[in-house]
Design a protein around this motif. Sequence first.
Motif, PDB file in Angstrom:
ATOM      1  N   GLU A 205       0.930  -1.208   0.074  1.00 30.57           N
ATOM      2  CA  GLU A 205      -0.071   0.085  -0.178  1.00 30.57           C
ATOM      3  C   GLU A 205       0.842   1.118  -0.061  1.00 30.57           C
ATOM      4  O   GLU A 205       0.470   2.360   0.352  1.00 30.57           O
ATOM      5  N   PHE A 206       2.215   1.409  -0.429  1.00 33.03           N
ATOM      6  CA  PHE A 206       3.143   2.176  -0.386  1.00 33.03           C
ATOM      7  C   PHE A 206       2.449   3.419  -0.938  1.00 33.03           C
ATOM      8  O   PHE A 206       2.109   3.503  -2.134  1.00 33.03           O
ATOM      9  N   LYS A 207       2.505   4.613  -0.291  1.00 38.55           N
ATOM     10  CA  LYS A 207       2.080   5.945  -0.965  1.00 38.55           C
ATOM     11  C   LYS A 207       3.511   6.888  -0.936  1.00 38.55           C
ATOM     12  O   LYS A 207       3.875   7.048   0.223  1.00 38.55           O
ATOM     13  N   GLN A 208       3.801   7.342  -2.081  1.00 38.87           N
ATOM     14  CA  GLN A 208       4.991   8.038  -2.180  1.00 38.87           C
ATOM     15  C   GLN A 208       4.619   9.464  -1.463  1.00 38.87           C
ATOM     16  O   GLN A 208       5.798   9.934  -1.067  1.00 38.87           O
ATOM     17  N   ASN A 209       3.768  10.063  -1.749  1.00 37.28           N
ATOM     18  CA  ASN A 209       3.409  11.381  -1.292  1.00 37.28           C
ATOM     19  C   ASN A 209       4.842  12.610  -1.630  1.00 37.28           C
ATOM     20  O   ASN A 209       5.082  12.508  -2.570  1.00 37.28           O
ATOM     21  N   ASN A 210       5.209  12.960  -0.652  1.00 30.03           N
ATOM     22  CA  ASN A 210       6.550  13.769  -0.659  1.00 30.03           C
ATOM     23  C   ASN A 210       7.826  13.297  -0.768  1.00 30.03           C
ATOM     24  O   ASN A 210       8.860  13.796  -0.822  1.00 30.03           O
ATOM     25  N   THR A 211       7.757  12.023  -0.558  1.00 29.18           N
ATOM     26  CA  THR A 211       9.104  11.323  -0.528  1.00 29.18           C
ATOM     27  C   THR A 211       9.762  11.239  -2.228  1.00 29.18           C
ATOM     28  O   THR A 211       9.023  10.817  -2.945  1.00 29.18           O
ATOM     29  N   ARG A 212      11.132  11.673  -2.165  1.00 31.01           N
ATOM     30  CA  ARG A 212      11.623  11.593  -3.538  1.00 31.01           C
ATOM     31  C   ARG A 212      12.197  10.209  -3.725  1.00 31.01           C
ATOM     32  O   ARG A 212      12.605   9.681  -2.918  1.00 31.01           O
ATOM     33  N   ILE A 213      12.064   9.880  -5.158  1.00 29.03           N
ATOM     34  CA  ILE A 213      12.825   8.639  -5.421  1.00 29.03           C
ATOM     35  C   ILE A 213      14.063   8.959  -6.138  1.00 29.03           C
ATOM     36  O   ILE A 213      14.076   9.578  -7.113  1.00 29.03           O
ATOM     37  N   ALA A 214      15.039   8.424  -5.811  1.00 27.44           N
ATOM     38  CA  ALA A 214      16.480   8.283  -6.710  1.00 27.44           C
ATOM     39  C   ALA A 214      16.609   6.838  -7.273  1.00 27.44           C
ATOM     40  O   ALA A 214      16.598   5.948  -6.608  1.00 27.44           O
ATOM     41  N   ALA A 215      16.986   6.683  -8.552  1.00 22.32           N
ATOM     42  CA  ALA A 215      17.275   5.687  -9.143  1.00 22.32           C
ATOM     43  C   ALA A 215      18.651   5.514 -10.037  1.00 22.32           C
ATOM     44  O   ALA A 215      19.161   6.575 -10.715  1.00 22.32           O
ATOM     45  N   PHE A 216      19.413   4.436  -9.525  1.00 18.01           N
ATOM     46  CA  PHE A 216      20.881   4.360 -10.339  1.00 18.01           C
ATOM     47  C   PHE A 216      20.635   3.553 -11.575  1.00 18.01           C
ATOM     48  O   PHE A 216      20.202   2.246 -11.467  1.00 18.01           O
ATOM     49  N   GLY A 217      21.190   3.936 -12.800  1.00 21.17           N
ATOM     50  CA  GLY A 217      20.843   3.292 -13.993  1.00 21.17           C
ATOM     51  C   GLY A 217      19.505   3.149 -14.440  1.00 21.17           C
ATOM     52  O   GLY A 217      18.541   3.278 -13.896  1.00 21.17           O
ATOM     53  N   PRO A 218      19.524   2.934 -16.016  1.00 22.53           N
ATOM     54  CA  PRO A 218      18.240   2.579 -16.788  1.00 22.53           C
ATOM     55  C   PRO A 218      17.209   1.753 -16.323  1.00 22.53           C
ATOM     56  O   PRO A 218      15.981   1.904 -16.336  1.00 22.53           O
ATOM     57  N   THR A 219      17.707   0.570 -15.959  1.00 25.09           N
ATOM     58  CA  THR A 219      16.789  -0.556 -15.620  1.00 25.09           C
ATOM     59  C   THR A 219      16.018  -0.377 -14.290  1.00 25.09           C
ATOM     60  O   THR A 219      15.065  -0.411 -14.298  1.00 25.09           O
ATOM     61  N   THR A 220      16.767   0.413 -13.254  1.00 23.27           N
ATOM     62  CA  THR A 220      16.233   0.724 -12.131  1.00 23.27           C
ATOM     63  C   THR A 220      15.195   1.979 -12.383  1.00 23.27           C
ATOM     64  O   THR A 220      13.983   1.933 -11.815  1.00 23.27           O
ATOM     65  N   ALA A 221      15.661   2.617 -13.237  1.00 23.17           N
ATOM     66  CA  ALA A 221      14.661   4.063 -13.646  1.00 23.17           C
ATOM     67  C   ALA A 221      13.355   3.521 -14.199  1.00 23.17           C
ATOM     68  O   ALA A 221      12.359   3.968 -13.722  1.00 23.17           O
ATOM     69  N   LYS A 222      13.524   2.624 -14.850  1.00 23.14           N
ATOM     70  CA  LYS A 222      12.323   1.898 -15.601  1.00 23.14           C
ATOM     71  C   LYS A 222      11.350   1.268 -14.716  1.00 23.14           C
ATOM     72  O   LYS A 222      10.316   1.196 -14.675  1.00 23.14           O
ATOM     73  N   ALA A 223      12.065   0.511 -13.679  1.00 17.79           N
ATOM     74  CA  ALA A 223      11.186  -0.157 -12.658  1.00 17.79           C
ATOM     75  C   ALA A 223      10.484   0.776 -11.750  1.00 17.79           C
ATOM     76  O   ALA A 223       9.419   0.463 -11.408  1.00 17.79           O
ATOM     77  N   VAL A 224      10.926   2.013 -11.492  1.00 16.10           N
ATOM     78  CA  VAL A 224      10.400   3.167 -10.864  1.00 16.10           C
ATOM     79  C   VAL A 224       9.240   3.438 -11.510  1.00 16.10           C
ATOM     80  O   VAL A 224       7.828   3.410 -11.055  1.00 16.10           O
ATOM     81  N   ARG A 225       9.137   3.719 -12.750  1.00 15.90           N
ATOM     82  CA  ARG A 225       8.256   4.173 -13.566  1.00 15.90           C
ATOM     83  C   ARG A 225       7.086   3.112 -13.832  1.00 15.90           C
ATOM     84  O   ARG A 225       5.879   3.380 -13.845  1.00 15.90           O
ATOM     85  N   ASP A 226       7.547   1.977 -14.184  1.00 16.43           N
ATOM     86  CA  ASP A 226       6.538   0.809 -14.317  1.00 16.43           C
ATOM     87  C   ASP A 226       5.672   0.568 -12.800  1.00 16.43           C
ATOM     88  O   ASP A 226       4.584   0.051 -13.053  1.00 16.43           O
ATOM     89  N   ALA A 227       6.257   0.873 -11.859  1.00 17.10           N
ATOM     90  CA  ALA A 227       5.559   0.877 -10.617  1.00 17.10           C
ATOM     91  C   ALA A 227       4.550   2.097 -10.259  1.00 17.10           C
ATOM     92  O   ALA A 227       4.168   2.007  -9.274  1.00 17.10           O
ATOM     93  N   ASP A 228       4.536   2.772 -11.212  1.00 14.35           N
ATOM     94  CA  ASP A 228       3.679   4.302 -11.224  1.00 14.35           C
ATOM     95  C   ASP A 228       4.267   5.032 -10.043  1.00 14.35           C
ATOM     96  O   ASP A 228       3.298   5.887  -9.409  1.00 14.35           O
ATOM     97  N   LEU A 229       5.596   5.042 -10.005  1.00 14.02           N
ATOM     98  CA  LEU A 229       5.917   5.990  -8.811  1.00 14.02           C
ATOM     99  C   LEU A 229       6.716   7.064  -9.506  1.00 14.02           C
ATOM    100  O   LEU A 229       6.986   7.030 -10.840  1.00 14.02           O
ATOM    101  N   ILE A 230       6.798   8.318  -8.790  1.00 12.57           N
ATOM    102  CA  ILE A 230       7.551   9.694  -9.559  1.00 12.57           C
ATOM    103  C   ILE A 230       9.019   9.175  -9.221  1.00 12.57           C
ATOM    104  O   ILE A 230       9.532   9.113  -8.146  1.00 12.57           O
ATOM    105  N   LEU A 231       9.665   9.420 -10.390  1.00  9.42           N
ATOM    106  CA  LEU A 231      11.253   9.249 -10.257  1.00  9.42           C
ATOM    107  C   LEU A 231      11.662  10.617 -10.255  1.00  9.42           C
ATOM    108  O   LEU A 231      11.570  11.382 -11.340  1.00  9.42           O
ATOM    109  N   ASP A 232      12.416  11.256  -9.267  1.00 13.69           N
ATOM    110  CA  ASP A 232      12.618  12.528  -8.959  1.00 13.69           C
ATOM    111  C   ASP A 232      14.206  12.748  -9.589  1.00 13.69           C
ATOM    112  O   ASP A 232      14.603  13.751  -9.917  1.00 13.69           O
TER     113      ASP A 232
END
Length: 234
Positions: A205-232
């Motif tokens: 039930e994770f809600k991102q709200n104001n938490t920023r997310i950082a991702a290292f590398g293109p595959t991790t960035a894609k996983a963030v977006r695929d999970a419908d999270l905001i990649l900051d």
Amino acid sequence: MTDQVKDRMRPVRSILVSQPKPSDENSPYFKLAEKYNLKVDFRPFIQVDPVSLKEFRQQKIDVLKHTAVIFTSRNAVDHFFKICEEMKIEMPADMKYFCISEQTANYLQKYIVIRKRKIFTGHRTATDLLEILKKHKNEKYLFPCSDIRKNDIPDFLNQNGFNYSEAIIYRTVASDLSDLENVYYDILAFFSPSGINSLLVNFPEFKQNNTRIAAFGPTTAKAVRDADLILDIE
């Protein structure tokens, strides 16, 4: 700059890094924390579990029928030699080792006498290693790996007609993060799709709200977006 981006440009006081705490006291993380007076915590979101001897035997792999082993991590080195020890297999002196980096190659000395062995090393990436493999096409390769792995090396070996076996010697699973349920961080830093998966396994039930997310590398960035999270921070 959009209103959403502006809204997320808030001061940062705390960061959770989804990896083990660095042993090097000169790590940039510590310098960052000191310079900006940040709380930086470290917590591995994934853990590595060895496969059992029974599971390994079910893969019907004869280690000694291979002439070369490909290592892409220290985990692979540790778990491979552990399996060999359990099976009472002694690696022959003429076995060749192909390592993704100098660091991984040096780590081999934990198990073998390096100066007497044939070791080939990439600079840091799988692409470097593939260039070296091209020059040694006649070997019979063994590729010990995790149940979750990138496709670049197996795809290359298949496409170029290499003789090889893939051996799953450890599993990458989500760590138990239940104690973090009510803990808030300004930034969560991720380094693999498995880390994102662990977040969602632990907190469906994770809600991102104001938490920023950082991702290292293109595959991790894609996983963030695929999970419908905001990649900051990409």
